[in-house]
Structures are given as C-alpha cells and as structure tokens.
Scaffold this motif. Structure first.
Motif, PDB file in Angstrom:
ATOM      1  N   ASP B  49     -15.701 -10.141  17.538  1.00 10.34           N
ATOM      2  CA  ASP B  49     -16.715 -10.813  18.350  1.00 10.34           C
ATOM      3  C   ASP B  49     -16.135 -11.714  19.438  1.00 10.34           C
ATOM      4  OD1 ASP B  49     -15.703 -12.302  16.283  1.00 10.34           O
ATOM      5  OD2 ASP B  49     -17.408 -13.673  16.261  1.00 10.34           O
ATOM      6  N   VAL B  50     -14.852 -12.086  19.297  1.00 11.79           N
ATOM      7  CA  VAL B  50     -14.317 -13.036  20.267  1.00 11.79           C
ATOM      8  C   VAL B  50     -14.140 -12.389  21.642  1.00 11.79           C
ATOM      9  CG1 VAL B  50     -12.499 -14.696  20.727  1.00 11.79           C
ATOM     10  CG2 VAL B  50     -13.137 -14.173  18.376  1.00 11.79           C
ATOM     11  N   TRP B  51     -13.342 -11.325  21.656  1.00  6.61           N
ATOM     12  CA  TRP B  51     -13.051 -10.707  22.945  1.00  6.61           C
ATOM     13  C   TRP B  51     -13.335  -9.196  22.974  1.00  6.61           C
ATOM     14  CZ3 TRP B  51      -8.276 -13.943  21.976  1.00  6.61           C
ATOM     15  CH2 TRP B  51      -8.438 -15.208  22.558  1.00  6.61           C
ATOM     16  N   ALA B  52     -13.006  -8.526  21.858  1.00  2.46           N
ATOM     17  CA  ALA B  52     -13.078  -7.058  21.864  1.00  2.46           C
ATOM     18  C   ALA B  52     -14.502  -6.568  22.121  1.00  2.46           C
ATOM     19  CB  ALA B  52     -12.549  -6.513  20.543  1.00  2.46           C
ATOM     20  N   GLU B  53     -15.467  -7.165  21.424  1.00  2.00           N
ATOM     21  CA  GLU B  53     -16.838  -6.661  21.540  1.00  2.00           C
ATOM     22  C   GLU B  53     -17.426  -6.860  22.940  1.00  2.00           C
ATOM     23  OE1 GLU B  53     -19.315  -7.054  17.796  1.00  2.00           O
ATOM     24  OE2 GLU B  53     -20.633  -7.923  19.312  1.00  2.00           O
ATOM     25  N   PRO B  54     -17.330  -8.074  23.508  1.00  2.00           N
ATOM     26  CA  PRO B  54     -17.826  -8.216  24.892  1.00  2.00           C
ATOM     27  C   PRO B  54     -17.126  -7.259  25.846  1.00  2.00           C
ATOM     28  CG  PRO B  54     -17.186 -10.340  23.979  1.00  2.00           C
ATOM     29  CD  PRO B  54     -16.851  -9.334  22.949  1.00  2.00           C
ATOM     30  N   GLN B  55     -15.823  -7.045  25.605  1.00  4.08           N
ATOM     31  CA  GLN B  55     -15.064  -6.151  26.465  1.00  4.08           C
ATOM     32  C   GLN B  55     -15.606  -4.718  26.363  1.00  4.08           C
ATOM     33  OE1 GLN B  55     -12.918  -7.034  28.638  1.00  4.08           O
ATOM     34  NE2 GLN B  55     -11.221  -5.600  28.862  1.00  4.08           N
ATOM     35  N   MET B  56     -15.949  -4.294  25.125  1.00  2.03           N
ATOM     36  CA  MET B  56     -16.493  -2.940  24.928  1.00  2.03           C
ATOM     37  C   MET B  56     -17.813  -2.783  25.676  1.00  2.03           C
ATOM     38  SD  MET B  56     -15.858  -2.362  20.890  1.00  2.03           S
ATOM     39  CE  MET B  56     -14.311  -1.832  20.227  1.00  2.03           C
ATOM     40  N   LYS B  57     -18.639  -3.815  25.568  1.00  2.00           N
ATOM     41  CA  LYS B  57     -19.937  -3.749  26.252  1.00  2.00           C
ATOM     42  C   LYS B  57     -19.737  -3.605  27.760  1.00  2.00           C
ATOM     43  CE  LYS B  57     -22.630  -6.353  22.887  1.00  2.00           C
ATOM     44  NZ  LYS B  57     -22.863  -7.735  22.444  1.00  2.00           N
ATOM     45  N   ARG B  58     -18.809  -4.363  28.266  1.00  2.00           N
ATOM     46  CA  ARG B  58     -18.549  -4.296  29.701  1.00  2.00           C
ATOM     47  C   ARG B  58     -18.029  -2.926  30.078  1.00  2.00           C
ATOM     48  NH1 ARG B  58     -15.582  -9.803  29.391  1.00  2.00           N
ATOM     49  NH2 ARG B  58     -17.354 -11.203  29.629  1.00  2.00           N
ATOM     50  N   PHE B  59     -17.174  -2.383  29.197  1.00  2.00           N
ATOM     51  CA  PHE B  59     -16.638  -1.056  29.505  1.00  2.00           C
ATOM     52  C   PHE B  59     -17.762  -0.015  29.505  1.00  2.00           C
ATOM     53  CE2 PHE B  59     -14.615   3.005  28.250  1.00  2.00           C
ATOM     54  CZ  PHE B  59     -13.823   3.160  29.361  1.00  2.00           C
ATOM     55  N   ALA B  60     -18.677  -0.178  28.554  1.00  2.00           N
ATOM     56  CA  ALA B  60     -19.817   0.743  28.505  1.00  2.00           C
ATOM     57  C   ALA B  60     -20.610   0.656  29.810  1.00  2.00           C
ATOM     58  CB  ALA B  60     -20.699   0.398  27.313  1.00  2.00           C
ATOM     59  N   VAL B  61     -20.874  -0.571  30.239  1.00  2.00           N
ATOM     60  CA  VAL B  61     -21.558  -0.759  31.523  1.00  2.00           C
ATOM     61  C   VAL B  61     -20.719  -0.146  32.639  1.00  2.00           C
ATOM     62  CG1 VAL B  61     -22.380  -2.472  33.185  1.00  2.00           C
ATOM     63  CG2 VAL B  61     -22.736  -2.844  30.734  1.00  2.00           C
ATOM     64  N   GLY B  62     -19.413  -0.364  32.539  1.00  2.00           N
ATOM     65  CA  GLY B  62     -18.493   0.155  33.544  1.00  2.00           C
ATOM     66  C   GLY B  62     -18.541   1.675  33.627  1.00  2.00           C
ATOM     67  N   LEU B  63     -18.622   2.313  32.442  1.00  2.00           N
ATOM     68  CA  LEU B  63     -18.711   3.778  32.432  1.00  2.00           C
ATOM     69  C   LEU B  63     -19.973   4.251  33.144  1.00  2.00           C
ATOM     70  CD1 LEU B  63     -17.561   5.005  28.884  1.00  2.00           C
ATOM     71  CD2 LEU B  63     -16.507   5.504  31.101  1.00  2.00           C
ATOM     72  N   VAL B  64     -21.074   3.582  32.872  1.00  2.00           N
ATOM     73  CA  VAL B  64     -22.344   3.927  33.520  1.00  2.00           C
ATOM     74  C   VAL B  64     -22.190   3.769  35.038  1.00  2.00           C
ATOM     75  CG1 VAL B  64     -24.754   3.255  33.804  1.00  2.00           C
ATOM     76  CG2 VAL B  64     -23.734   3.332  31.506  1.00  2.00           C
ATOM     77  N   VAL B  65     -21.592   2.636  35.431  1.00  2.00           N
ATOM     78  CA  VAL B  65     -21.375   2.402  36.865  1.00  2.00           C
ATOM     79  C   VAL B  65     -20.525   3.526  37.444  1.00  2.00           C
ATOM     80  CG1 VAL B  65     -20.206   0.889  38.533  1.00  2.00           C
ATOM     81  CG2 VAL B  65     -21.659  -0.099  36.743  1.00  2.00           C
ATOM     82  N   MET B  66     -19.431   3.882  36.721  1.00  2.00           N
ATOM     83  CA  MET B  66     -18.523   4.905  37.230  1.00  2.00           C
ATOM     84  C   MET B  66     -19.257   6.229  37.435  1.00  2.00           C
ATOM     85  SD  MET B  66     -14.938   6.306  35.624  1.00  2.00           S
ATOM     86  CE  MET B  66     -15.636   7.410  34.419  1.00  2.00           C
ATOM     87  N   PHE B  67     -20.040   6.614  36.416  1.00  3.87           N
ATOM     88  CA  PHE B  67     -20.750   7.891  36.547  1.00  3.87           C
ATOM     89  C   PHE B  67     -21.777   7.823  37.675  1.00  3.87           C
ATOM     90  CE2 PHE B  67     -19.532   8.591  31.948  1.00  3.87           C
ATOM     91  CZ  PHE B  67     -18.605   9.577  32.253  1.00  3.87           C
ATOM     92  N   ALA B  68     -22.503   6.717  37.751  1.00  2.88           N
ATOM     93  CA  ALA B  68     -23.536   6.581  38.789  1.00  2.88           C
ATOM     94  C   ALA B  68     -22.898   6.662  40.172  1.00  2.88           C
ATOM     95  CB  ALA B  68     -24.274   5.251  38.616  1.00  2.88           C
ATOM     96  N   VAL B  69     -21.797   5.927  40.351  1.00  5.54           N
ATOM     97  CA  VAL B  69     -21.119   5.928  41.639  1.00  5.54           C
ATOM     98  C   VAL B  69     -20.515   7.309  41.905  1.00  5.54           C
ATOM     99  CG1 VAL B  69     -19.182   4.971  42.958  1.00  5.54           C
ATOM    100  CG2 VAL B  69     -20.671   3.453  41.639  1.00  5.54           C
ATOM    101  N   GLY B  70     -19.942   7.876  40.821  1.00  4.67           N
ATOM    102  CA  GLY B  70     -19.252   9.156  40.970  1.00  4.67           C
ATOM    103  C   GLY B  70     -20.186  10.293  41.338  1.00  4.67           C
ATOM    104  N   LEU B  71     -21.423  10.235  40.854  1.00  4.17           N
ATOM    105  CA  LEU B  71     -22.352  11.325  41.124  1.00  4.17           C
ATOM    106  C   LEU B  71     -23.104  11.133  42.428  1.00  4.17           C
ATOM    107  CD1 LEU B  71     -23.665  11.891  37.487  1.00  4.17           C
ATOM    108  CD2 LEU B  71     -21.964  13.215  38.761  1.00  4.17           C
ATOM    109  N   THR B  72     -22.925   9.951  43.035  1.00  5.56           N
ATOM    110  CA  THR B  72     -23.538   9.696  44.339  1.00  5.56           C
ATOM    111  C   THR B  72     -22.634  10.296  45.424  1.00  5.56           C
ATOM    112  OG1 THR B  72     -24.347   7.619  43.433  1.00  5.56           O
ATOM    113  CG2 THR B  72     -24.457   7.881  45.830  1.00  5.56           C
TER     114      THR B  72
END
Lengths: 642, 379
Positions: B49-72
């Motif tokens: 919960d200290v660092w790993a979990e927030p980081q995972m959430k951000r990465f998940a958001v990041g993946l969505v961003v990457m796909f959204a940007v990539g498919l544009t």
C-alpha cells in the motif's frame, strides 16, 4: 536531395543514434560489472560495517566482602529517569509535568533541553539519576501522561561501611583519559560511557579481578544509528567476588575509636597474618566519589591538615620510637652483647663522640637490665646496645621482623618505610655513617621509618616467633587464597621469651610505661610497648630551660604517640599497632586506644567493663557509649528498600 | 513525404488497429514497470500500500492513456504539436508563478487531483514540436544557419525555464532530447561539433565562475559536482548518497542478497530509495544479473523504438519516435550513470520504475505517441 536520399540519411542517423545508445548501454553494463563483480567483496564488507554495530554489555563488578561475608563494596540499583526527544513531542511541557512529580529545578530542565537538542532524536538523555524508589515509581505510574520519559535501572557502586573501609577498599570512578593512558589496558569495556573502574585501594589494585569480562551484543543499526534488532549476544563474565580478611564490625569500631585524631591502627591475627582491621583517620565517604564529589567537598578533603585522603596505616611512615626497642633487645641478646642478667647504668644521659644523648627521664633509671629497659623504656640502655651492636646488626634484625619491607598488599601506595644502614646513608647522602646515627636508630629515631602495618607485623612476629606475611585477600570467588604457614623467624625461643617478658612488664607491672592501659580480665592480658617519637629537635637551650610539654606545643610539632601490643600474653592471638600523629606520648595517646581495640578484637564485641581496671571503668564506659558505631547492613547488599 | 500524400486506405482503421500496435513494446514496457512494482514493494519493507499499489494504479491509467494515444491517428498529434509546445511553455511559466516548492525547487503544479510536473510534459512537447518543424521544413534548408537557429530557440526557451526552477538535470535532458531530434533530422555534423565545443567551454566557464559575482550555478550544484568528482571527500555529507549507493550496488555481487534482503535499503542507508536511487535496491537484491537484465530490457525498448522509426517513411512519425526513444534512453542512462558514480547526482528518476505519478503518465503518453506513429505509418 531526393526523398530517398533524405530517408536514407535519416536511417543512417538513426543507426548512429542507436549505436551510440547501445554503446552507452555497454559502458553502463561494464561499470555495473566492475562494481558488482570485481569490487563486490570490498563493498560487501562496507555494507556489513554499515549494518552491524557492536555494543558492549558492562559486566557486573565483583563484590567485596569482609571475612564474615558482610558487604564492603556492592552494586546498588540506580534508578534513572531519561527522556527521548522524538517520543516526547513538546519536551519542555513534558519536563515541566515531570517537575511536578520529582524535584527538578528550572536550570536542570534547561540543561536537559540543551542536551536533547545536541543529540539525535531517539537518544535517551538522562534527566535525573539516583532517584528514590518513591519518585521512580511515581514517574512510572504517571508514564501515560509523560510521553518520552523512560525509567531505567542501572547499577552503581555502593560502600555500605562508608568511611570505615574507604582507605582499604578505596572507591571507583569514571574512566578518565589519564586512566586510559596510564593503564595500557586494551579492554574495550573502558570505552563505555560512564563505566567505572577502581581508582584507589583494593578497587584499583584488584581491578582486573573485580571488573570481569564485558559481554557484547551485535546489533543491526540503520543509517541514523537506531537499533533495529539484536543479531546475537555473548554474555560476559561477571567480576570475581573478593573476600578480604577484614572484620567489618571491628574495622568500624577501630575507625570510631580513632575518632577525629590523625591516627592509624592495624590489627593482625598472630596465627596467620590476616589483617583484621586497618584504619586511618580521619576518613572520608567513598560514596561521594562514586557519585561525583563536589569541588568544595574535595577541596576540604585536600586541605584538611589531618590528611583524610591518605591511608596512614600503610602509607604513613613514622619513626617507631621506643616501639623498636624489643627488636634491638632481641638483636643484642642474639648477638650475645648483653647477658640477660647484666645491667647498664643509666644516669639520664650518655656522652658519645662528644655529644650528649639524653634519656627521656632526666634523672635516669639507675641500673637497668633487659626487662627493665623495656618496662621503663630506658634510652641509655639502648644507646649502650647500639654501640655494642653497630647499625648493621640492628638493621638485619629489624628486617627479619618485617621492617623496611614493602608487603605486596592490594592497597594503594604501600610504603616500605626505612631501615637505614651504612650503605644506604652513603648512597643517599654521600656521607659516612656516624655512631650517633646508630644511637638514634636504636631508640627508633633518626632515619628509621615504619608504617603502622609494619609495626603490627613486627609485633605479630615477636608474639609468634614466625615470619608472618600480612594477608588482606582471604578468598576470591569462594576459593581460599593459598597462604602457607609462616616459617620460624629464626630467633631462639628463649630470646623471644625475654623480650615478651619485658613487654609484659610494660603493660602489667606498676612501673611499666603502659600500666594504666592494662587489661585485667583473666587470660586476656596484653603485652605491649609504648613509643613516643619526636618530630622536632630539642635544642640545648630548651633542655636547659626544661623540655616543653606536648600540650604547650602547636599540634603539628607535638610528638607522635605509638603503641604496639599482643594478647593474650600467654597464647597470643592478635597484634595491634596504633600510631597517633602528634598525639603526645605513646602511653597516654596510643596505649588506651590500642587496649580498646585489642579488647574489642578479643571479645568480638564492645568489650565488657570488667576487663578494665576498676578505677577506669566509669570513664571508659561513658567513652564507649559515646562511640558512634554503624549498624551493619544486611548480607550481600540485599538492602531493604524504604 | 508528408502524411497528406499517404494512401490513407493502406493505414489500418477501426478496431483492426489494435492488431497493428507494437505489442513487443507493450510487453517490454509492462515488464519494466513490473520490475518497478516489485522493487517498490521491497523498499516499502514488504508493503503494497505504500508505493507499489499507487504505482500500479498509475501504470494502469498509463496503459489506457498509451492505447488511447496510440490508436489516435498520428496526424492528429502532428496538428497539436505547435499548440502542445505553447501550452507546455505556459505551464512552465505557471509553475514558476504558482508552483509548489519541494526539496528546494519549484517543479510542481497542483492540479487538485494530481501534481503535475510541467517539465516532464515539456520534454514530449518539445520533441513533437521539433519533429513537426522538420516535417514541415524543406529538406534542403535543414542545415542552413537561420533554419537551425529556429529549433535551437525552441529547445533553449523551455530549457532555460526549467533551469530557473532550478532543475539542471531536466534542462540537460531537454537539450539532449531536442538535440537527438535535430541530429536524426539530418542537421549538419558541424553544428553538433560546435555545440559540444561550446558546451565544453560553458563547463569551463561554470567551473571558473565559482565564487565570483557572476556565479552561474547554485552552491549546492557546485557541491554536487565536487562530490561527484570525489565522493570520498564528504562521505557523510554530500557524498553520502553516492557512497552508500555504490556500497549497495557493489555489495549485491553476482546474484544479489535476495528479494527483500538488501541491508542497505532496508536499514535506510540508501537515500531516496523509492525514487531516484531505486536502481541500487534492485542491484543490491538481485545482483549483477538482475541489474544487467533491467538494463537489457531498457535497451530493447530503445531498439524496438529505433527499429520502428527506421521502418517509418513518415518523417514526423520517425523523428517523433527517434526523439521519444532518445528521451527515454537519456532517462535511464543518466539515472544509472548517476547511481553508479559515473555522473553527478542530478535528480533524474529511473523511468517506469521510480515512484512518481506524473513521470509515469508522461512516459506512457510518449509510448502512446510511439505506438501512434507505429500504427499509422505509411505502408
């Protein structure tokens, strides 16, 4: 430029970029290899050093007990109150709350706050030491309202007999830089802050035995030094418990009896040389040194003209005066320079080498034999013996009785005294020995110096006929210190009997110099010898006018009073030597003290008045009642808490 | 060739685009990010919960961003390049005016839901702007001085703004990233030689200005340089970070001390262990094998990007990919060099691994652009 060429150039540039990036990657990998493979061992070592800290566990200091097991030096629980900054939050508020529970001056609070600011937040800082049990428990009970306040229990040295044993046992104190330099002792335990080592006396001389071996714990610490966990722990060995030959209750009596005189007394067991008491007065409270003596108190001790800090029983070297006469008598008898029935005429003085040597009695003693020479302490008799014997034979006999010998006892600065001879004078002063020197030496004046301990040993040897060695350490950790029986002194029994007979006459015959200090109890009678040693020269003019009486002189110019004795006279058990600095004559200043000490030793308790001559009982009874004796503490320091 | 001339129908459309994504790159990025999760779990002492979990959430958001940007479509991004550059400049000025100070520098903009580091965004915006510029610029003018001056200004303005924060590391990365795009675009060798030469001169000036009235850097920056040159000169002060980082790295050995067994990390000898110095934890716990593997993963990401760029005949897409890959490369290379004592400590995080929200999102945005260029390249 064609599209193709442009695209080609871009690809080339891309290859170059890629090559550069790969190259950088290779450099990074090589560096990684260098650090992690080639220098790994070195860095692993550094990481371990970072991580592991060794903390020493101070060993329990050995106890010092008397011959009956009474505690002379023990370890007391020391209740300490400390504060940790990071847990306290508002340090000042917490300390102010604490000040309502225990006595804490505003200045002390400021001191603690200043100390806290200097240290890491997690380091406990001592607020108060040696807190009473009541205060300590009050703080512990109120702990919830005192965040960051810690209660700790440590140990510190305690001397239950205080002044009584100060000179023999000594005291401990924190290790000083001077100690570290002087001791050449690599024991890391000395580096522990506030660690205490013996400074004086048995505590200092038996330091190695008493200290024990430090244990250690290896602990893992983090970057700021906070302890994370204990990795392992090696228990140390506690210091050895040392049993002395002293009898604490007797020692207490002797110390009390000496009172505020500048004096020393030693009691020796005639059978084995055990030192039962060795007192020097005035004394001091060693507990003050352990706790950190105030400058004013220390200055007072240093400037006191009775020198309370020095252990006069072994460090004080005094001219023995007439107490040397039994030894000279033995030498004369052994050398055959006088026959037991032969007399020497004493007219009150003798003229030798153009100088007049006086007897202490102006009118002289008339015809004097060995017995009378001791009984009345005739100086002229011994002037004659001196001339017949010569210094060398006197010195040899004196040494056989332990004079001039530095006994290996675990006390500080044990003096050798001085038995002079021709060689010594030539070495020391580059001058020839004069016959006058021999005359002075024969009555224990001049160059001769003895310590009270040596006088007691001499007396014990006279009484036993054995070359007793004084002993102070009886056992270590319950194992008796080997102490082989002393060999005979080599002086024939008949000679010793003559000398003892003379000493008996001193105490138990009407003309004896110590007759008023006799013991009348059947089978307890003591035999002794008085001594009065001059500390000044009596000029011709003064002698013509009449010698000053001691009472008329300033304290530091008065004579030393000495007395040696053994008892019971038929089967000697104990030998006592008493020296009262500037006390006046031996018969008045030292003999009464010696008798009280002897009786206390013989009876094992405050002596019954029946042992004293009837006429003295009232006065002595009152005096004994006045003595401030200590009630002995419980065994082995199990002191009950208030 | 410009995208308007593409035969657009050869470019994949609709959902089929998903198949044309650079999946190898996606996997590599995910792999590196996973290493990051593992290390953040470890440095937190086994807590998610200290660092790993927030980081995972951000990465998940990041993946969505990457796909959204990539498919544009990439030409949409091209059209945004100039605007993006201007916005990033405005944000850099804004951070100077309203930013939140942290660790002695003003780098953050508090947007309410997240704290944005505009300098991160500026790196991408600069690369997009430069790529668009060279896409527009007729090839024969590329090396003409006046036309070289324009991108230099484009680079220097944000770099100076970042330097003012002050953030020397990011400023340098901006310059180097921009330089990489210009280099790939084909600007003449001579300019780079001149820049390197004057850069050396600048270093000389910076060093000689120390202690004078016109001192160019802050005192702490000089100290960092000193310490970089000789860490042992101040082992408990400024050199502490480097010394302890090297001890952590070195003591890892071949195979490391094991997961969660790094004493340097666990006992807090390491500074900033979850951010800039996280690589040392990896190296301590997994040894040379672990550290070299991560380095290999990073290099593979760069190589895949380069391969994609080389096959891309669209100049904007290719330059964008070159620039972004160079940017990514600079991140990890500088960070690793820094913790290994090869470069001064300049405060550059380890990309995708170091804990940090805005860096992660911006990186994923960058990979999204690389994907977009990849998917929409002319065939």
């Amino acid at each position: 430029m064609t599209e193709g060429a442009i695209a080609g150039r871009m690809t080339r540039r891309g290859v170059i970029l890629g090559a550069f990036q790969l190259g950088t990657g290779v450099v990074l990998a090589l560096r990684l290899r260098q650090l992690q493979v080639e220098q790994a061992d070195q860095f692993r070592l550094l990481a371990e050093e970072n991580r592991i800290n060794i903390r020493l566990i101070p060993p329990r200091r050995g106890l010092i007990v008397d011959r009956h097991g009474a505690l002379l030096a023990g370890n007391e629980q020391n209740y300490r109150i400390a504060i940790v900054r990071e847990e306290a939050g508002d340090v000042r508020a917490v300390l102010n709350r604490l000040a309502k529970i225990i006595d804490l001056a505003p200045a002390e609070i400021d001191e603690v706050v200043k100390d806290l600011e200097r240290r890491s937040a997690f380091v406990p800082v001592t607020v108060a030491e040696r807190v009473s049990w009541q205060d300590f428990s009050a703080v512990a009970v109120n702990a919830p309202t005192l965040p960051g306040i810690q209660t700790e229990v440590g140990t510190s040295r305690i001397y239950p007999w205080a002044e009584d044993t100060a000179h023999v046992v000594g005291y401990v104190g924190p290790v000083s830089d001077y100690d570290l330099e002087r001791l050449d002792d690599p024991d890391p335990v000395l580096q522990i802050p506030r660690f205490q080592i013996g400074k004086v006396g048995v505590e200092a001389r038996l330091e190695q035995l008493l200290r024990g071996k430090a244990g250690s714990r290896r602990i893992e610490v983090n970057a700021v030094g906070r302890v994370i966990r204990e990795i392992d722990r090696i228990e140390g060995t506690p210091g050895s418990d040392v049993q002395l030959t002293l009898d604490a209750a007797l020692q207490d009596f002797v110390q009390a009896r000496l009172g505020e005189e500048s004096a020393a007394a030693v009691v020796i067991d005639v059978r084995n040389g055990d030192i039962l008491a060795s007192a020097s007065s005035p004394s001091f409270d060693p507990n003050k040194f352990v706790r950190g003596i105030s400058v004013a108190d220390y200055k007072a001790l240093l400037e006191h003209d009775h020198r309370p800090l020095s252990n006069k029983a072994v460090q004080g070297a005094y001219p023995p005066g007439s107490t040397l006469k039994p030894v000279v008598a033995a030498a004369a008898l052994e050398a055959g320079v006088i026959d037991p029935s032969e007399t020497v005429y004493c007219p009150g003085f003798v003229e030798v080498a153009g100088r007049r040597f006086h007897c202490w009695r102006r009118g002289g003693h008339g015809h004097v034999d060995i017995r009378k020479s001791l009984q009345q302490s005739c100086d002229v008799f011994y002037y004659e013996m001196a001339q017949r014997l010569g210094i060398e034979r006197i010195a040899r006999m004196a040494r056989r009785f332990g004079l001039g010998e530095g006994f290996d006892l675990p006390m500080s600065a044990v003096s050798e005294g001085l038995v002079p001879d021709k060689d010594w004078k030539r070495r020391k002063y580059g001058k020839d020995w004069l016959v006058g020197d021999t005359l002075n030496a024969a009555i224990g004046q001049g160059f001769v110096l003895t310590t009270p301990l040596q006088l007691a040993v001499m007396t014990a040897r006279l009484a036993s006929g054995r070359a007793l060695i004084p002993r102070l350490v009886k056992s270590v950790d319950g194992v008796e210190v080997p102490h082989p029986p002393a060999p005979p002194i080599g002086v024939s029994a008949s000679i010793l009997d003559r000398v003892r007979d003379g000493m008996n006459a001193v105490s138990n015959t009407r003309r004896g110099t110590a007759f008023s200090s006799r013991i009348v109890a059947e089978g307890m009678e003591m035999a002794g010898k008085t001594g009065t040693s001059q500390v000044r020269n009596i000029t011709k003019a003064e002698r013509a006018r009449g010698v000053f009486r001691n009472e008329d002189l300033p304290w530091e110019r008065r004579d030393h009073g000495l007395f040696i004795a053994f008892a019971p006279r038929e089967a000697p058990r104990f030998a006592v030597a008493v020296v009262v600095e500037h006390g006046g004559g031996g018969s008045t200043a030292a003999a009464p003290i010696a008798r009280d000490i002897m009786l206390r030793t013989l009876y094992g308790d405050v002596p019954p008045l029946e042992a004293y001559p009837e006429s003295q009982r009232g006065r002595i009874g009152a005096m004994l009642k006045e003595l401030r004796l200590r009630t002995p503490p419980g065994p082995h320091g199990k002191r009950t808490r208030a | 060739m410009s995208y308007l001339e593409y035969t657009v129908k050869r470019v994949p459309t609709g959902l089929s685009k998903v198949l044309y994504l650079n999946w190898a790159l996606v996997l590599l990025v995910t792999a590196v990010a996973s290493v990051g999760f593992l290390m953040l779990y470890s440095v937190a002492g086994g807590r998610l919960d200290v660092w790993a979990e927030p980081q995972m959430k951000r990465f998940a958001v990041g993946l969505v961003v990457m796909f959204a940007v990539g498919l544009t479509p990439v030409w949409f991004w091209r059209s945004l390049s100039g605007l993006g550059y201007l916005v990033s400049l405005i944000l850099l000025v804004a951070v100077d005016l309203f930013g939140v100070a942290s660790m002695g520098a003003q780098r953050w903009l508090d947007l309410g839901f997240m704290r944005l580091q505009p300098s991160e965004l500026a790196k991408i915006a600069l690369i997009m702007a430069l790529a668009a510029y060279y896409d527009w610029l007729p090839p024969e003018r590329i090396s003409r001085p006046l036309w070289v001056l324009v991108p230099v200004v484009l680079v220097v303005v944000p770099a100076l703004l970042v330097l003012k924060q002050p953030d020397l590391g990011t400023a340098l990365l901006l310059v180097l990233g921009g330089g990489a795009v210009m280099f790939a675009a084909g600007v003449h060798w001579g300019y780079f030689a001149a820049v390197i030469a004057s850069g050396a001169g600048l270093v000389g000036a910076v060093l000689s200005s120390r202690g004078t009235d016109w001192q160019l850097l802050k005192d702490y920056q000089y100290r960092r340089i000193d310490v970089f040159l000789d860490p042992s000169s101040d082992p408990l002060g400024a050199g502490y970070n480097i010394t302890q980082a090297k001890i952590a790295l070195g003591s890892g050995g071949w195979t490391g001390k094991g997961f969660m067994q790094g004493t340097q990390t666990r006992l807090n000898f390491l500074p900033e262990k979850h951010t800039d110095f996280i690589f040392t934890t990896l190296a301590e716990e997994f040894g040379f094998i672990g550290a070299a593997s991560l380095l290999a993963l990073y290099l593979l990401i760069v190589l895949f990007c380069l391969a994609s760029a080389m096959r891309n005949r669209d100049r904007y897409g290719a330059l964008l990919t070159y620039g972004l890959s160079a940017n990514f490369f600079l991140y990890f290379a500088v960070n690793m060099a820094m913790v290994m004592g090869l470069a001064p400590v300049v405060g550059v995080p380890l990309p995708l691994v170091s804990y940090g929200g805005s860096a992660m999102l911006v990186l994923m945005l960058g990979f999204g652009l690389v994907q977009s260029a990849h998917v929409h390249r002319p065939r």
